[in-house]
Structures are given as C-alpha cells and as structure tokens.
Enzyme design. Sequence first.
Site, mmCIF file in Angstrom:
data_model
loop_
_atom_site.group_PDB
_atom_site.id
_atom_site.type_symbol
_atom_site.label_atom_id
_atom_site.label_comp_id
_atom_site.label_asym_id
_atom_site.label_seq_id
_atom_site.Cartn_x
_atom_site.Cartn_y
_atom_site.Cartn_z
ATOM 1 N N LYS A 260 -9.457 2.192 -3.055
ATOM 2 C CA LYS A 260 -9.939 1.692 -1.772
ATOM 3 C C LYS A 260 -11.338 2.248 -1.484
ATOM 4 O O LYS A 260 -11.565 3.461 -1.565
ATOM 5 C CB LYS A 260 -8.970 2.106 -0.660
ATOM 6 C CG LYS A 260 -9.291 1.518 0.707
ATOM 7 C CD LYS A 260 -8.238 1.929 1.733
ATOM 8 C CE LYS A 260 -8.528 1.325 3.093
ATOM 9 N NZ LYS A 260 -7.546 1.762 4.108
ATOM 10 N N GLU B 167 0.836 -1.204 0.000
ATOM 11 C CA GLU B 167 0.000 0.000 0.000
ATOM 12 C C GLU B 167 0.873 1.257 0.000
ATOM 13 O O GLU B 167 1.842 1.351 0.751
ATOM 14 C CB GLU B 167 -0.888 -0.008 1.241
ATOM 15 C CG GLU B 167 -1.745 1.237 1.408
ATOM 16 C CD GLU B 167 -2.434 1.289 2.762
ATOM 17 O OE1 GLU B 167 -3.403 2.047 2.905
ATOM 18 O OE2 GLU B 167 -1.977 0.571 3.685
ATOM 19 N N CYS C 143 -5.241 -2.411 2.947
ATOM 20 C CA CYS C 143 -5.113 -2.171 4.396
ATOM 21 C C CYS C 143 -6.222 -2.884 5.159
ATOM 22 O O CYS C 143 -6.440 -4.075 4.986
ATOM 23 C CB CYS C 143 -5.092 -0.670 4.663
ATOM 24 S SG CYS C 143 -4.636 -0.228 6.368
#
Length: 513
Positions: free
Chosen positions: A328, A264, A377
């Site tokens: 995301k 990430e 994440c």
Amino acid sequence: MHPAIPILVVMFAAGVGYANPLLHLPTAVLGVPLALSYIAFSARSPQTALKRGWLAGSLASLAAMYWIAYPVGVYGGLPWALAVPCPVLIAMAIGMYFGIYSFIMHYAARTMPPLLLCLFSGLLWTSMETAQGTFFTGFPWMTMSSAFAFRPEWIQGASFIGAYGLSGLLTSVTTGILTWKISKSSKVWSISILTGLFMLGIVRATPQALSTLISTGNASIGIVQGNIDQASKWDSKYKKATFEKYLRLSEQLTDKADLVIWPETAMPFYIQDPGIMRAKLFNFATRTDTPILTGAPGYLLHGPKSFSLYNRAFLIQPGTTVMNWYDKVHLVPFGEYVPLKDYLPIGKLVQGAGDFIPGEDVQPLKSGNLAMGMLICYEGIFPELAQERVEKGANLLVNISNDAWYGNTSAPLQHLGLVALRAVEQGRYLIRDTNTGISACVDPLGRITNTTELFVDAAVLAKPELMAGETFYHANYKAVTRIPILLTLIFICWIIIKTRMNSSKLNKERKTD
C-alpha cells in the site's frame, strides 16, 4: 431569511445526501453548494461569508462523517470523551474549504455576470475538492458526486471529467438556480447541464457508448468476506480459526473461480515466515489449482533488529512458494502510521501490526490474463491512484479493505460509493472485497452487483470482463485535472483586479461627493 437557516440546510443536505443506512436522498446533496452560495451572496461582508460558510461546512462534514468517532472510541483505546471530539475537529478542518468557497463566491457575485458566475462556481468547487484530496496527505471523502454513486445514470460524466469535475458541474447548476430570477442565461445553463447529464446516462447505457473500451476476455473472481470480529482479529488465540474460516468459505468457489480474493489483512500473521498456516495456504492453492490474493502484513529486513512493515496484498499461485505482492502506497494517518511521531504525544489510534511504511511499486499483480491494479482500503477514494494503476496496464481494479472499524454506520456505504467512481473514471471493472462488507463488483458504468450484506459470512462469484482501452478522462487526465485549477486561479486574479477597481471607483465617488 434568518442566517441560521442556510447553515442548517447545508447540514441536513449533507446528512441525507451522502449515503447512510437510514435515509439516503442523493439529490439533497445539491443543497450543500446551493446554500453555501446563498450564504456568500447574502452576507454583508466577506468575513461573514467565510465564518458562516465554515460553520455550515463543519456541520455538513460532521453530519456525513460522524462515524470517525466509532473506530477511535471502540478500537482506539481512547475514552469516548476524547473519541467524540475527533470527528468534530476533523469536520472543523474540512469546513475551512467550504468557508473559503463562500468567501471567494462573495466577491465573485459582486464582480461577475450570472452566467460567468455559474461557470466559475463549478471550477471553484472542482478545485476545492481537488485540494481536499491533495493537502495534508489528502482526504477527499466529501466528494459530492459520490452521493450519486448508487444512481449510475447520474455519474456517467465522471468518465469524461472525473468525480471532482462532475461535482463542479453539478455545483454550477445550483448557482444557476440561485440566479434564475435575474438571468435567463443561468436558467438555460442549469437546464442544459441537467438535460445533458440525463441524456449521457441514457446513451452510455448502450453497448455502443463504450466503443473506446475493449473487452479482452472474461474472468470468474471469488470474493470471500470472512466477517472477522475486529476486536479479536489480532488476538493470537483466534488466528487459526480465522485462517480456517477463509479456507472453508473459499472451498465453495475454487471449482468455479480463476482467482479467489480475501480482504485487507485477512491473514493476521506474516505469510513470509515459515509455519503450519503458511504451508496450508500454499497447499490449498495447489490442491484447488486456484490462485489466492490476500491481504496480510509484510516486512522487509534491513538487519538483525531493523525492519520495515508494509500493508501488503500477496498473490499466491498454485504449485509454487514464490509470491508476488503489492505494498500500500497511501497510508492512513494515525491509523497505519503517525505523522511527526517524534514530536506528537500520541500513537496509532487503531490496532494493527505496527507503523507501516508506504510502498513504491504500483505495477499490476498478474495471474493468467488478469492484470490487477491494486487499491488497498481508502486508496480507492483517490482518483490519481486508480489512474496510475491503469496507466501501468491494469485490466481490472481490485480494492481490498477492512471496514469492520466503522461498525454499522454510514462509512461502509460511503466508501463503496467513492470507490465505485473509480470504475467509471477508468473504464474498468472493479472488484471490492472487504472483511465485514460491503463487498461488490462494479462495472465501467458504475453499476454495482454481487453486493454482500454487512457483518455476514459470504462467498460470492463475480464475473467481470477484462478491459482495455481508455476513457476520455483517462486519456486526457492531465488536462482534465489541471485546467479547472488554472482557470480558477485566473478568475480569482480577475476578481481581485475587478474588486480593487470597483473599490477605487467608489472611493473617488465619495471624495467627489
């Protein structure tokens, strides 16, 4: 027994039951629902059960999630006097779920026979964990079954009833233990459930047990752990060194890998902008004939001075400058955006490119025969997100993260444990690539391999199978997730009616006397 003892038992059980670097005893986590139920059964009033359950749950949450103070204090720019109360406040909020559990169980114990009480406690716990993952954007970090993630033989039930359901089933066992002395059926229930889970762990270890899943091929995936210091990651002076480090580590894998994954926000610059590093990145993919999947900030321009920022995973293919990406969709409050920022007097608590906007497209990123369901994440701790990725056709789950925020605390281990459950629920291999560890490969049985150490440079080659087919959990997702909530609500209504009937009967008896 002194009232403080079960409260301390809950705190200790959470502290050593959930994964941590010092002493991890997974079965100890069963002490959390066991002691909370004891609090409920022994309290003289529902208000007392609520207060003691809330206190016990708050201390348990603090014991497991003390690490929240670390990113806020080290990287958030707040003095420790303000950073330390952050996990306390969050723990107090999460503690309310446990307090409500004890509150309801206090009434349930006075209206239900022991065997029905066992069943109800499991349903109630499942509903409680579902609520934790839903309300206020969701934060299901205290999923009890995740404590067993490093013992794959004990988490196979997640492929049928999910992580939350498995937590509930284990909770029902602890309720049975508490009522053993007054109910033979409770004893039979607890022994039967434990035996069933144990046998399931044995049976699913055989290849025939995964008959509903089909391997459609193999892949060689390079996992690169750059181990970049978070304090200097966004410093412009270190961008070139960071970029070159990832290229250097990847060189060890490109002749063997079908794809190389970087974590990430591995690239602390905008890949969309023309520049030397962008050109080198595309040239590297072309020269090595290896696709690169990397995290980096992305943006969408709306006008000369108007744009939206995204936490993005870019897929870079050899021989082209056209990129595919995933944005995301479930952002971290106060980490990636500030909720109600027009009304709150605080900003983001961690460094980064700015306030991100959630994405909308959850289609897999495709490269050759790879269809990668992306989880960036802490998206990996939400069962519904992995469910959605597989529904869209993912034959492999990929979780890229940056756990450098958490230092050498319990968080990286706990995060890995939570994410590993997604592989079991969905029947897919899961590749996890992080900046500072723990990176790993998890198979559909939850077995964790190719693990890296914390805070080391690493270049690891994993060889997952690409899976098709569905687990029972995936195929029956709506029923598995909704029925426990529906039954919980029905039982609560029944408890309310029984409690009122009992109260009315008691009042009549008093008037007669």
